[in-house]
Motif scaffolding. Structure first.
Motif, PDB file in Angstrom:
ATOM      1  N   VAL A  13       0.837  -1.198   0.000  1.00 28.46           N
ATOM      2  CA  VAL A  13       0.000   0.000   0.000  1.00 28.46           C
ATOM      3  C   VAL A  13       0.872   1.249   0.000  1.00 28.46           C
ATOM      4  O   VAL A  13       0.622   2.216  -0.739  1.00 28.46           O
ATOM      5  CB  VAL A  13      -0.957  -0.024   1.201  1.00 28.46           C
ATOM      6  CG1 VAL A  13      -1.612   1.340   1.408  1.00 28.46           C
ATOM      7  CG2 VAL A  13      -2.029  -1.091   1.026  1.00 28.46           C
ATOM      8  N   HIS A  14       1.924   1.228   0.819  1.00 30.37           N
ATOM      9  CA  HIS A  14       2.809   2.398   0.891  1.00 30.37           C
ATOM     10  C   HIS A  14       3.639   2.552  -0.384  1.00 30.37           C
ATOM     11  O   HIS A  14       3.847   3.684  -0.862  1.00 30.37           O
ATOM     12  CB  HIS A  14       3.706   2.296   2.126  1.00 30.37           C
ATOM     13  CG  HIS A  14       3.028   2.683   3.397  1.00 30.37           C
ATOM     14  ND1 HIS A  14       2.245   1.806   4.112  1.00 30.37           N
ATOM     15  CD2 HIS A  14       2.992   3.860   4.068  1.00 30.37           C
ATOM     16  CE1 HIS A  14       1.775   2.421   5.184  1.00 30.37           C
ATOM     17  NE2 HIS A  14       2.194   3.674   5.179  1.00 30.37           N
ATOM     18  N   LEU A  15       4.113   1.441  -0.938  1.00 28.59           N
ATOM     19  CA  LEU A  15       4.850   1.519  -2.200  1.00 28.59           C
ATOM     20  C   LEU A  15       3.978   2.067  -3.317  1.00 28.59           C
ATOM     21  O   LEU A  15       4.408   2.933  -4.089  1.00 28.59           O
ATOM     22  CB  LEU A  15       5.360   0.134  -2.589  1.00 28.59           C
ATOM     23  CG  LEU A  15       6.743  -0.279  -2.108  1.00 28.59           C
ATOM     24  CD1 LEU A  15       7.013  -1.726  -2.479  1.00 28.59           C
ATOM     25  CD2 LEU A  15       7.826   0.627  -2.686  1.00 28.59           C
ATOM     26  N   ASN A  16       2.776   1.590  -3.411  1.00 31.37           N
ATOM     27  CA  ASN A  16       1.876   2.050  -4.473  1.00 31.37           C
ATOM     28  C   ASN A  16       1.572   3.538  -4.352  1.00 31.37           C
ATOM     29  O   ASN A  16       1.366   4.224  -5.365  1.00 31.37           O
ATOM     30  CB  ASN A  16       0.580   1.245  -4.440  1.00 31.37           C
ATOM     31  CG  ASN A  16       0.775  -0.192  -4.887  1.00 31.37           C
ATOM     32  OD1 ASN A  16       1.716  -0.497  -5.607  1.00 31.37           O
ATOM     33  ND2 ASN A  16      -0.103  -1.080  -4.446  1.00 31.37           N
ATOM     34  N   ALA A  17       1.562   4.037  -3.134  1.00 33.55           N
ATOM     35  CA  ALA A  17       1.282   5.456  -2.927  1.00 33.55           C
ATOM     36  C   ALA A  17       2.445   6.344  -3.352  1.00 33.55           C
ATOM     37  O   ALA A  17       2.240   7.491  -3.770  1.00 33.55           O
ATOM     38  CB  ALA A  17       0.954   5.708  -1.455  1.00 33.55           C
ATOM     39  N   ALA A  18       3.680   5.821  -3.276  1.00 34.02           N
ATOM     40  CA  ALA A  18       4.850   6.675  -3.463  1.00 34.02           C
ATOM     41  C   ALA A  18       5.597   6.459  -4.767  1.00 34.02           C
ATOM     42  O   ALA A  18       6.181   7.409  -5.316  1.00 34.02           O
ATOM     43  CB  ALA A  18       5.819   6.480  -2.289  1.00 34.02           C
ATOM     44  N   LEU A  19       5.639   5.252  -5.281  1.00 34.09           N
ATOM     45  CA  LEU A  19       6.488   4.968  -6.444  1.00 34.09           C
ATOM     46  C   LEU A  19       6.199   5.855  -7.653  1.00 34.09           C
ATOM     47  O   LEU A  19       7.136   6.253  -8.361  1.00 34.09           O
ATOM     48  CB  LEU A  19       6.362   3.497  -6.843  1.00 34.09           C
ATOM     49  CG  LEU A  19       7.236   2.508  -6.073  1.00 34.09           C
ATOM     50  CD1 LEU A  19       6.997   1.094  -6.582  1.00 34.09           C
ATOM     51  CD2 LEU A  19       8.714   2.862  -6.181  1.00 34.09           C
ATOM     52  N   PRO A  20       4.942   6.205  -7.945  1.00 36.19           N
ATOM     53  CA  PRO A  20       4.716   7.068  -9.108  1.00 36.19           C
ATOM     54  C   PRO A  20       5.319   8.459  -8.972  1.00 36.19           C
ATOM     55  O   PRO A  20       5.403   9.190  -9.973  1.00 36.19           O
ATOM     56  CB  PRO A  20       3.182   7.151  -9.191  1.00 36.19           C
ATOM     57  CG  PRO A  20       2.687   5.953  -8.455  1.00 36.19           C
ATOM     58  CD  PRO A  20       3.670   5.740  -7.351  1.00 36.19           C
ATOM     59  N   HIS A  21       5.752   8.841  -7.769  1.00 36.97           N
ATOM     60  CA  HIS A  21       6.195  10.210  -7.521  1.00 36.97           C
ATOM     61  C   HIS A  21       7.690  10.309  -7.244  1.00 36.97           C
ATOM     62  O   HIS A  21       8.172  11.365  -6.826  1.00 36.97           O
ATOM     63  CB  HIS A  21       5.406  10.789  -6.338  1.00 36.97           C
ATOM     64  CG  HIS A  21       3.929  10.656  -6.496  1.00 36.97           C
ATOM     65  ND1 HIS A  21       3.225  11.335  -7.464  1.00 36.97           N
ATOM     66  CD2 HIS A  21       3.027   9.875  -5.840  1.00 36.97           C
ATOM     67  CE1 HIS A  21       1.943  10.995  -7.391  1.00 36.97           C
ATOM     68  NE2 HIS A  21       1.804  10.113  -6.413  1.00 36.97           N
TER      69      HIS A  21
END
Length: 339
Positions: free
Chosen positions: A307-315
């Motif tokens: 969940v945390h990776l998905n929130a941050a990786l695009p940025h």
């Protein structure tokens, strides 16, 4: 599906890091002027680590580049990484970085965050099997040993830990220093890191997780668990961890399971929160690796990591306030895939 590093992501991170490790401005110096003669620019002060907005980000930008080159030696960016390293990682340039440390009022320079990352960089270079990697490691060795010595002097007089989720966090720096101590067979540093970790954190119980704060990029709560996982034997860590986060299976404290909201990525401090999400993912994967395959907490930890990776990786790339450093934390998380 669990997020993992792939060739396309590695190339994106490498291009970003190549774009900033030699970008001298804007630059936020950690620099005490002892007189007017010390009013110098970044490259005059730091002939190796003058880019990436600040010294420590340049250090771990290079860790990112060297790690990606080792993992993907055939990537198109590998040649540019090696050629630039040949230019900058010279004995003379490193000697100037060492000389900076003995200046008056430089005792606290980059303590402890930059110290930990410099040792992590040397740990990575020691892994490189090719002659160029060995040459860079040998060039950097005096600076790594200087920072190892600083840890050895500092840890015995550090009565208290620093639990804030920013550069002063002591759990994070010890976690990186331990990797170096083991790879360099520096038993004295390893013993001091172990002793400090146990002194500071072994009595922690039922952590309340007062996070996130507005500009944190490290989880004060989970960073302690990641350090103690490295310091303690499996059985000892399990007993400690059961008391440290006793309601993990119920997803409490709830704040640890909800990615931080990043309201303005052009604001350097607010952009720190993308780093918090990535460092939490790294730590959650570390937690999962310490739990038995049939432990009901393991899927909870892995889900939190994703969940945390998905929130941050695009940025990770896109705005320089994050782009000059976030790839390192993304890489920590992506390479921490549990067995």
């Amino acid at each position: 599906m669990s997020q993992a590093l792939d060739a396309a992501t590695a190339a994106r991170f490498a291009r970003a890091a190549l774009g900033h490790v030699t970008k001298a401005y804007p630059n936020k110096l950690d620099h005490v002027l002892n007189g007017p003669e010390d009013a110098l620019g970044p490259r005059a002060l730091h002939p190796v680590f003058f880019g990436s907005f600040d010294w420590h980000s340049c250090v771990h930008g290079w860790w990112t580049l060297f790690t990606l080159r080792r993992l993907y030696p055939d990537m198109a960016e590998a040649v540019a990484i090696a050629d630039l390293a040949d230019e900058l990682f010279t004995p003379a340039n490193v000697a100037a970085e060492v000389a900076y440390l003995v200046r008056p009022n430089a005792r606290g320079f980059e303590r402890p965050y930059g110290w930990g990352w410099l040792l992590m960089l040397q740990t990575e270079l020691r892994r490189h099997p090719d002659p160029r990697g060995r040459a860079w490691a040998e060039s950097l060795r005096p600076l790594a040993e200087a920072f190892a010595d600083r840890f050895k002097a500092f840890l015995p007089i550090s009565t208290y830990p620093v639990r804030t989720g920013t550069h002063y966090n002591t759990a994070f720096s010890l976690r990186l220093a331990l990797d170096y101590a083991e790879s360099a067979a520096d038993a004295e540093l390893a013993d001091l890191c172990h002793a400090a970790a146990l002194r500071w954190y072994s009595g922690d119980r039922d952590c309340q997780a007062w996070e996130p704060s507005q500009d944190e990029f490290l989880s004060p709560t989970l960073m302690v668990s990641e350090l103690m996982r490295r310091v303690m034997q499996d059985q000892d860590f399990g007993s400690w961890f059961d008391l440290y986060l006793p309601r993990l299976e119920q997803r409490e404290p709830a704040t640890l399971f909800a990615p931080a909201t990043v309201s303005d990525r052009s604001d350097g401090k607010i952009a720190h929160l993308d780093g918090l999400n990535l460092s939490r993912a790294w730590c959650w994967r570390g937690v999962a690796s310490s739990l038995a395959l049939d432990d009901p907490r393991r899927p909870v930890a892995l889900e939190a990591a994703e969940v945390h990776l998905n929130a941050a990786l695009p940025h990770v790339t896109g705005d320089y306030m994050g782009e000059h450093w976030l790839a390192s934390f993304a890489l920590l998380a992506l390479l921490a895939e549990p067995d």
